[in-house]
Design a protein around this motif. Structure first.
Motif: not given
Length: 486
Positions: A107-110, A139-145, A274-276, A281-282
């Motif tokens: 679920e993480r975008l690295m 399916g993305i729930r988190q942005v690591q960058g 909108a993301l929240a 989460a970013v």
């Protein structure tokens, strides 16, 4: 002079023409009517450029200072939109992209997440919400960058050359950005709609609602419920402090649009929200004015309606933001530079391709808000003539305001003018209005079924603008009736 050739030169009228009928009496009457119009006391000391021509033949039927360059105000949008239909094409669409330079781990975008604007002045809050929902649907729930906002498709010049400082907080003077947002279906990009509601109890503060909802601006609300209806709203220069003052009648409301300072940052505020809302989460920071790397892949995209549809609200409602976006889009398309200067060059090249001389006019923006724009009635009727021969003419013609038609997206800025006259639902034209500036340029069909094109530009008058508009209306009636009276 033989029938079919009558020209007004300066103060002299020579000959007689086909303009207003086939008999000498009717034409003489019409000639006198146009003379009388130009002699109206409202025009004393003013500058007027007027030209009337036959669309089919291109022949000049009437002229007065035809090559005198004057400020056109919003009639300039005729030039901008015509060039855009040629340079960009009727099917052109603005895009807004969501990209990333990183891979997925569950679920993480690295990598970073980029929101890249390509100049769309029609994108709204719901569209940004849809982009965020699309990402969540993947399916993305988190942005690591980082969350990066890329508005580099256009330059950083937010206002047009020589725009008036007192227009800065108005919806029609909104800042230009490749990454912006419109609060309404009129596509007033770079603005917020502020709705004030007065409670029933006199002396109580009005309540304020912002659309789209945001905490990007600050409110100084001293407006209260009371008699007098002195309520007013403005934005303090260089800030996003909205100041509300005066009284609003109990139980009533007021809805106004106000521009924001730095629309890219407004989009950043909204898209983070909108993301929240989607539970994304970013982890990194928020970056304004970043650049999307060439290797970034598109995760989601929003596209505007095609240009052939967008020119309708642009011309009908005289939308400045849309016109400025088109100008910079033309610059980006032709010279890979999203600047007004490159856009003006693209417009000049369009004129050259049509056999017209761009050195006979001056254009500095797309909307006509600048007083440095200078065109003549000759320039405008030349434009109307070449446009009438384009394959997309019917679409462009239908986008012009139609006199006296009460439907907002038909009549546009002419919907309250020329009702119950021979020009109603006949005149298709663009209006222009600024302090001391008025113009009317377009097409009208005469009583014999012949299509005429005309342009009347008036500058430097000191009477109320309504008196000049009345003269423009009188001109339209004379042309449509083929006779000398209203």
């Amino acid at each position: 002079m033989r029938l079919g050739q009558w020209i007004h030169t300066g103060a002299m009228l020579v000959g007689l023409g086909l303009l207003l009928g086939g008999c000498a009496t009717s034409s003489n009457t019409s000639e006198q009517a146009l003379d009388q119009l130009l002699a109206d006391p409202a025009l004393a000391g003013a500058s007027v450029s007027l030209m009337v021509r036959d669309v089919r033949t291109g022949s000049t039927l009437y002229q007065h200072n035809p090559r005198t360059r004057l400020i056109p105000a919003s009639s300039l949008k005729l030039l901008t939109t015509a060039a855009a239909m040629d340079v960009l094409g009727p099917q052109y669409r603005f895009s807004t992209q969501l990209l990333s330079d990183g891979g997925r781990q569950g679920e993480r975008l690295m990598g970073n997440l980029y929101l890249r604007g390509l100049g769309d002045p029609t994108i709204q809050w719901a569209d940004y919400q849809a982009l965020a929902a699309n990402l969540a649907g993947q399916g993305i729930r988190q942005v690591q960058g980082d969350l990066v906002f890329d508005d580099t498709w256009f330059d950083a010049e937010r206002l047009g050359l020589d725009w008036a400082h007192d227009d800065e907080d108005k919806y029609y003077g909104a800042q230009i950005s490749a990454l912006t947002v419109s609060p309404n279906a009129d596509f007033d990009a770079g603005t917020l709609t502020v709705t004030a509601k007065a409670p029933a109890v006199v002396g109580q503060p009005v309540s304020i609602t912002l659309s789209p909802p945001t905490d990007y601006v600050q409110l100084s609300n001293l407006a209260v419920s009371g008699m007098g209806n002195s309520y007013g709203l403005n934005r303090q220069h260089g800030t996003n402090l909205l100041r509300l003052r005066g009284t609003l009648a109990p139980g009533t409301q007021s809805r106004q649009s106000v521009s924001v300072w730095e629309p890219t940052q407004l989009v950043a505020n909204l898209f983070a929200r909108a993301l929240a809302e989607q539970g994304i989460a970013v982890q990194g920071k928020r970056v304004i004015d970043g650049t999307s790397p060439a290797t970034a892949r598109v995760l989601a995209q929003h596209q505007s309606a095609p240009l052939q549809e967008l020119i309708r609200p642009l011309l009908k409602l005289s939308n400045n933001s849309m016109a400025e976006a088109l100008l910079k889009a033309m610059g980006r398309q032709q010279a890979n530079a999203g600047t007004a200067t490159a856009g003006v060059t693209a417009v000049a090249d369009f004129l050259t391709r049509q056999g017209l001389d761009p050195t006979t006019l001056s254009q500095v923006d797309g909307s006509g808000l600048s007083r440095r724009n200078l065109l003549s009635a000759q320039n405008f009727t030349d434009l109307l003539l070449v446009v009438s021969k384009q394959p997309w003419f019917n679409t462009w013609y239908a986008a012009l305001p139609v006199a006296g038609n009460p439907k907002r997206l038909v009549g546009g800025s002419l919907r309250y003018r020329l009702q119950e006259t021979s020009a109603q639902n006949n005149l298709h034209a663009k209006t222009g209005s600024m302090g001391g500036v008025s113009s009317l340029t377009g097409y009208i069909t005469d009583a014999e079924g012949r299509r005429l094109m005309f342009s009347m530009l008036t500058n430097n008058y000191v009477v109320e603008g309504a008196r000049i508009k009345a003269l423009e209306d009188r001109l339209a009636i004379i042309l449509s009736r083929n006779e000398g009276g209203a």
